[in-house]
Design a protein around this motif. Structure first.
Motif, PDB file in Angstrom:
ATOM      1  N   LEU A  94      51.204  18.137  -0.586  1.00  0.00           N
ATOM      2  CA  LEU A  94      51.422  16.907  -1.346  1.00  0.00           C
ATOM      3  C   LEU A  94      50.433  15.840  -0.900  1.00  0.00           C
ATOM      4  N   SER A  95      49.961  15.084  -1.850  1.00  0.00           N
ATOM      5  CA  SER A  95      48.992  14.032  -1.575  1.00  0.00           C
ATOM      6  C   SER A  95      49.693  12.728  -1.245  1.00  0.00           C
ATOM      7  N   VAL A  96      48.994  11.845  -0.528  1.00  0.00           N
ATOM      8  CA  VAL A  96      49.487  10.499  -0.287  1.00  0.00           C
ATOM      9  C   VAL A  96      49.700   9.766  -1.604  1.00  0.00           C
ATOM     10  N   ASN A  97      49.016  10.233  -2.664  1.00  0.00           N
ATOM     11  CA  ASN A  97      49.124   9.601  -3.969  1.00  0.00           C
ATOM     12  C   ASN A  97      50.070  10.331  -4.922  1.00  0.00           C
ATOM     13  N   SER A  98      50.785  11.327  -4.420  1.00  0.00           N
ATOM     14  CA  SER A  98      51.713  12.056  -5.280  1.00  0.00           C
ATOM     15  C   SER A  98      52.804  11.128  -5.812  1.00  0.00           C
ATOM     16  N   SER A  99      53.165  11.320  -7.048  1.00  0.00           N
ATOM     17  CA  SER A  99      54.291  10.579  -7.609  1.00  0.00           C
ATOM     18  C   SER A  99      55.537  10.856  -6.787  1.00  0.00           C
ATOM     19  N   LEU A 100      56.306   9.820  -6.509  1.00  0.00           N
ATOM     20  CA  LEU A 100      57.505  10.007  -5.695  1.00  0.00           C
ATOM     21  C   LEU A 100      58.540  10.878  -6.396  1.00  0.00           C
ATOM     22  N   VAL A 101      58.551  10.840  -7.698  1.00  0.00           N
ATOM     23  CA  VAL A 101      59.444  11.730  -8.442  1.00  0.00           C
ATOM     24  C   VAL A 101      59.049  13.179  -8.191  1.00  0.00           C
ATOM     25  N   ASP A 102      57.732  13.450  -8.156  1.00  0.00           N
ATOM     26  CA  ASP A 102      57.256  14.799  -7.866  1.00  0.00           C
ATOM     27  C   ASP A 102      57.548  15.195  -6.416  1.00  0.00           C
ATOM     28  N   VAL A 103      57.382  14.243  -5.500  1.00  0.00           N
ATOM     29  CA  VAL A 103      57.693  14.509  -4.090  1.00  0.00           C
ATOM     30  C   VAL A 103      59.159  14.884  -3.939  1.00  0.00           C
ATOM     31  N   LEU A 104      60.022  14.129  -4.597  1.00  0.00           N
ATOM     32  CA  LEU A 104      61.457  14.392  -4.497  1.00  0.00           C
ATOM     33  C   LEU A 104      61.787  15.781  -5.030  1.00  0.00           C
ATOM     34  N   MET A 144      52.599   6.024  -9.262  1.00  0.00           N
ATOM     35  CA  MET A 144      53.222   6.684  -8.114  1.00  0.00           C
ATOM     36  C   MET A 144      54.717   6.388  -7.993  1.00  0.00           C
ATOM     37  N   ASP A 145      55.269   5.653  -8.963  1.00  0.00           N
ATOM     38  CA  ASP A 145      56.689   5.281  -8.936  1.00  0.00           C
ATOM     39  C   ASP A 145      57.047   4.474  -7.686  1.00  0.00           C
ATOM     40  N   LEU A 146      56.160   3.550  -7.305  1.00  0.00           N
ATOM     41  CA  LEU A 146      56.383   2.732  -6.107  1.00  0.00           C
ATOM     42  C   LEU A 146      57.254   1.529  -6.476  1.00  0.00           C
ATOM     43  N   SER A 147      58.563   1.733  -6.465  1.00  0.00           N
ATOM     44  CA  SER A 147      59.482   0.712  -6.949  1.00  0.00           C
ATOM     45  C   SER A 147      59.393  -0.581  -6.146  1.00  0.00           C
ATOM     46  N   SER A 148      59.388  -0.469  -4.818  1.00  0.00           N
ATOM     47  CA  SER A 148      59.360  -1.661  -3.980  1.00  0.00           C
ATOM     48  C   SER A 148      58.028  -2.400  -4.125  1.00  0.00           C
ATOM     49  N   ALA A 149      56.927  -1.652  -4.071  1.00  0.00           N
ATOM     50  CA  ALA A 149      55.614  -2.278  -4.215  1.00  0.00           C
ATOM     51  C   ALA A 149      55.473  -2.955  -5.572  1.00  0.00           C
ATOM     52  N   LEU A 150      56.024  -2.343  -6.611  1.00  0.00           N
ATOM     53  CA  LEU A 150      55.956  -2.935  -7.950  1.00  0.00           C
ATOM     54  C   LEU A 150      56.757  -4.231  -8.011  1.00  0.00           C
ATOM     55  N   ALA A 151      57.936  -4.243  -7.384  1.00  0.00           N
ATOM     56  CA  ALA A 151      58.744  -5.465  -7.375  1.00  0.00           C
ATOM     57  C   ALA A 151      58.027  -6.587  -6.630  1.00  0.00           C
ATOM     58  N   TYR A 152      57.391  -6.266  -5.493  1.00  0.00           N
ATOM     59  CA  TYR A 152      56.633  -7.283  -4.760  1.00  0.00           C
ATOM     60  C   TYR A 152      55.410  -7.731  -5.563  1.00  0.00           C
ATOM     61  N   ASN A 153      54.830  -6.844  -6.338  1.00  0.00           N
ATOM     62  CA  ASN A 153      53.732  -7.215  -7.217  1.00  0.00           C
ATOM     63  C   ASN A 153      54.210  -8.236  -8.249  1.00  0.00           C
ATOM     64  N   HIS A 154      55.377  -7.979  -8.839  1.00  0.00           N
ATOM     65  CA  HIS A 154      55.917  -8.904  -9.836  1.00  0.00           C
ATOM     66  C   HIS A 154      56.272 -10.254  -9.207  1.00  0.00           C
ATOM     67  N   LYS A 155      56.813 -10.208  -8.001  1.00  0.00           N
ATOM     68  CA  LYS A 155      57.122 -11.467  -7.311  1.00  0.00           C
ATOM     69  C   LYS A 155      55.851 -12.261  -7.052  1.00  0.00           C
ATOM     70  N   MET A 156      54.779 -11.584  -6.629  1.00  0.00           N
ATOM     71  CA  MET A 156      53.513 -12.273  -6.398  1.00  0.00           C
ATOM     72  C   MET A 156      52.939 -12.815  -7.703  1.00  0.00           C
ATOM     73  N   ARG A 157      53.092 -12.095  -8.792  1.00  0.00           N
ATOM     74  CA  ARG A 157      52.650 -12.614 -10.084  1.00  0.00           C
ATOM     75  C   ARG A 157      53.380 -13.923 -10.402  1.00  0.00           C
ATOM     76  N   GLY A 158      54.665 -13.970 -10.063  1.00  0.00           N
ATOM     77  CA  GLY A 158      55.404 -15.217 -10.230  1.00  0.00           C
ATOM     78  C   GLY A 158      54.816 -16.328  -9.390  1.00  0.00           C
ATOM     79  N   ASN A 159      54.443 -16.018  -8.129  1.00  0.00           N
ATOM     80  CA  ASN A 159      53.822 -17.027  -7.259  1.00  0.00           C
ATOM     81  C   ASN A 159      52.536 -17.570  -7.861  1.00  0.00           C
TER      82      ASN A 159
END
Length: 394
Positions: free
Chosen positions: A17-27, A241-256
């Motif tokens: 598995l790659s560091v860039n594998s989708s988390l759904v695929d990893v699971l 990559m289905d990075l839920s936490s990183a995506l949420a922090y991205n959206h929060k930063m967009r708000g900033n």
């Protein structure tokens, strides 16, 4: 010179598995290989698969599933006598505890993970565990206590040519410089992290670095459109990559970024989106930051002053209990900005006051200080020797 980034938490049958594998695929792969390992009776392989499952669940924001999986990995590794695998399981559990805001438990688990990794001769697990301790302290605002540890871990990662860990350390150091107002230094470090991650094909690290660059471009340069473009680029990787936490922090930063540009209605929408995402995954720090941004945006849009005061006071109390000093100080600055109270102890301009003088607590060589001793099970061999508390295994 750095090679291609790899994911050491994907072990055994999952090393492909790659560091860039989708988390759904990893699971999916983790569960499939876990079933195969159970059929063959290989406990060591079961523990490795359970670790990957735990990490996929954690990064997808599935807290309860992640909690069950890392504990199962630890118990299986202990039964198999696999010390290094036990360390990796505790690293996963400590990382999850930090994500959930349980900082004392995170420190105990991560410190024990570092100790077990050293005993098991796994230098990478030890480095990741010490990095977890450093990140826990940084998130809480204890920069003096963890700054030197970040720097040492960066030097070790560079020496080993380990790109992913180098990127993590650069981003952590950059964030501390950003939070203390050293924007040029922070930008240079985030830029190096982005370049290193890009060359190593580490999309997750690259996305986080782009988020950091967007923040600096917004707060230092006032370049809203470039900041938004950087965040859009990072969001592509988060979604792929289905990075839920990183995506949420991205959206929060967009708000900033939108808030700083005076685009308060758009900022409100982004903070509301991020808040819903953080609540869905049970991540209290992200939730607090989103609530803070939303309170400020609503205040600018004409919200009743008393409601703003009540919201910020509630946030301040919650953060005080959680021990999130830097975020607590951000709330105090907002209270000062809107003239609604407590701008004293955590006043504006106090970004550098959070060093607690406890370098030994997070210092190099102090990996065994946390959680060795008195609580209950989770032991290696003797179950009282490394007790870390019954709450960790129930």
């Amino acid at each position: 010179m750095y090679g291609k980034a790899f994911a050491p938490e994907y072990q055994g049958a999952l090393t492909s598995l790659s560091v860039n594998s989708s988390l759904v695929d990893v699971l999916a792969a983790g569960i499939e290989q876990l079933r195969a390992a159970e059929r063959s009776g290989r406990r060591d392989e079961q523990a490795r698969c359970q670790l990957a499952v735990a990490e996929a669940h954690r990064r997808l924001g599935r807290v309860a599933d992640a909690d069950r999986a890392w504990k199962a990995s630890y118990r299986t590794a202990r039964a198999a006598g696999e010390t290094a695998a036990m360390a990796w399981a505790l690293w996963s559990g400590g990382t999850l505890a930090r994500q959930r805001g349980a900082f004392p438990l995170a420190r105990r688990l991560l410190a024990l993970a570092a100790e077990l990794a050293e005993r098991g001769g796994d230098v990478v697990a030890r480095g990741y565990s010490l990095a977890g301790l450093a990140e826990t302290g940084r998130i809480q605002g204890d920069y003096e206590a963890v700054g030197r540890l970040h720097e040492q871990l960066l030097a070790e990662a560079r020496r080993r040519g380990e790109a992913r860990h180098t990127v993590w350390a650069l981003e952590g150091i950059a964030q501390m410089h950003r939070n203390t107002g050293s924007y040029d230094t922070a930008y240079a470090l985030f830029e190096e992290a982005a370049e290193t991650a890009g060359r190593a094909e580490d999309r997750r690290g690259h996305a986080w670095a782009l988020r950091g660059l967007a923040d600096i471009v917004s707060v230092r340069d006032g370049d809203t459109e470039r900041a938004l473009a950087l965040l859009s680029e990072a969001e592509v990787s988060c979604r792929a990559m289905d990075l839920s936490s990183a995506l949420a922090y991205n959206h929060k930063m967009r708000g900033n970024v939108l808030y700083r540009a005076g685009r308060h209605t758009e900022a409100r929408a982004m903070y509301e989106l991020a808040l819903s995402e953080f609540r869905a995954m049970g991540e209290p720090r992200g939730e607090a930051l989103s609530r803070l941004g939303l309170a400020k945006a609503l205040a600018r849009l004409g919200r009743d002053r008393a409601e703003t005061a009540a919201e910020l006071a509630d946030l301040a109390e919650m953060l005080e209990r959680a021990g999130l000093r830097h975020t607590r100080e951000m709330v105090a600055r907002a209270q000062a900005e809107f003239g609604v109270g407590a701008e004293t102890e955590f006043g504006v301009g106090a970004e550098t006051e959070f060093g607690v003088g406890a370098e030994a607590e997070f210092g190099v060589g102090a990996e065994t200080e946390f959680g060795v001793g008195a609580e209950t099970e989770f032991g290696v061999g003797a179950e009282t020797e490394f007790g870390i508390g019954a709450e960790a295994v129930r």
